[in-house]
Design an enzyme around this catalytic site. Sequence first.
Site, mmCIF file in Angstrom:
data_model
loop_
_atom_site.group_PDB
_atom_site.id
_atom_site.type_symbol
_atom_site.label_atom_id
_atom_site.label_comp_id
_atom_site.label_asym_id
_atom_site.label_seq_id
_atom_site.Cartn_x
_atom_site.Cartn_y
_atom_site.Cartn_z
ATOM 1 N N GLU A 129 -95.147 74.564 9.480
ATOM 2 C CA GLU A 129 -95.140 73.836 8.209
ATOM 3 C C GLU A 129 -93.990 74.252 7.308
ATOM 4 O O GLU A 129 -93.847 73.745 6.196
ATOM 5 C CB GLU A 129 -96.469 74.030 7.474
ATOM 6 N N GLU B 101 -93.185 79.810 5.719
ATOM 7 C CA GLU B 101 -94.267 78.872 6.019
ATOM 8 C C GLU B 101 -94.391 77.822 4.920
ATOM 9 O O GLU B 101 -95.280 76.978 4.961
ATOM 10 C CB GLU B 101 -95.588 79.617 6.184
ATOM 11 N N ARG C 210 -91.834 75.523 1.716
ATOM 12 C CA ARG C 210 -90.680 74.641 1.613
ATOM 13 C C ARG C 210 -89.559 75.286 0.812
ATOM 14 O O ARG C 210 -89.756 75.711 -0.326
ATOM 15 C CB ARG C 210 -91.087 73.320 0.955
ATOM 16 N N GLY D 261 -97.952 79.730 3.465
ATOM 17 C CA GLY D 261 -98.222 78.377 3.920
ATOM 18 C C GLY D 261 -98.396 77.387 2.781
ATOM 19 O O GLY D 261 -99.187 77.601 1.868
ATOM 20 N N GLU E 269 -99.206 84.756 -6.948
ATOM 21 C CA GLU E 269 -100.452 84.664 -6.202
ATOM 22 C C GLU E 269 -100.654 83.258 -5.641
ATOM 23 O O GLU E 269 -100.081 82.273 -6.117
ATOM 24 C CB GLU E 269 -101.647 85.057 -7.076
ATOM 25 N N ARG F 103 -103.191 84.185 -12.097
ATOM 26 C CA ARG F 103 -103.984 83.441 -13.061
ATOM 27 C C ARG F 103 -105.286 84.188 -13.315
ATOM 28 O O ARG F 103 -105.976 84.589 -12.367
ATOM 29 C CB ARG F 103 -104.284 82.027 -12.548
#
Length: 336
Positions: A197, A213, A215, A230, A271, A310
């Site tokens: 991916e 994993e 973009r 991912g 995270e 968060r």
Amino acid sequence: MSAVHGFGLGIATHNSAGETLEVFYPQPLSNLEAEIAECVRETGGPVDAAQLNELEAAFSRCGATEQARLANQLKESNRTVVATTLIDDAPPATVEDAYLKLHLLSHRLVRPHETNLEGVFGLLPNVAWTDQGAVCLSDLPQRQLEARLRGSVLEIASVDKFPKMTNYVVPSGVRIAHTARVRLGAYLGEGTTVMHEGFINFNAGTEGPGMIEGRISAGVWIGAGSDLGGGCSTMGTLSGGGNIVISVGRECLIGANAGLGIPLGDRCTIEAGLFITAGTKVTVLDGARKPVETVSARDLAGKSDLLFRRNSTTGTVECLTNRSAIELNESLHANN
């Protein structure tokens, strides 16, 4: 005298109107030695066997043995052979120029942002990338019919301006699980693993080693030892017309499904599931994890040893220092 930014002997593909669709440069050059640069400075456009003989002799005199051997091999081509010389680092003016610049990146001869790609989208034609090579879209129906008449099917992998990198070059020491997800013009440093991916656009890439994993968008640079989890995403310079160069420093971790819209320094963590854009309001915590101030994420751009998370109770985006370097899984970074 103007410098020679790049040179390549290549095999070109044309459409039925004689327009160039793509060029394969097996051994492009950058940062040419002075003597070799003088051999190619005035060279450009289609070259025939006689011109290739002249280039072969010139390269032999310069001691450029590999280029001389390539010129000799290309004399046997039944396709158009082109010689492309890039003077200085001007924006590409032709499809041949554009493809040479993309080759320089994927051959690791220049890094992202080290070659001028202004206007590349306007130059590159949209092409059907098939199991018989590049096909012009206007020629495609006839080519499909011809294939059917032979009892076969013309397999179309994609319709795009950019081909996949591995049809032109496979850099040493890398793993690419799904080759269609890495475009020509991507830079993959030694030790880079791109999982199924993962995606790497042109004029972007990795210093290596690293596990990708997520973009890597156009213009984004990932430092050594960093992991993109991912489904995570990096905003490129093409996103929203922005001109901030997004980068990730060394030994960083972008969690699964997280996102990044600011440059990161070294040893930073975002995270899983948290998307940080320049305007995201971030509460900075001190050593005792007490709130100190609230700033826009752009105010933290480029700083090292930060952990973005968060607050699971309030939903507030928080940032605290993370001075212990991320320990990445070395076995995942082993490519050989």
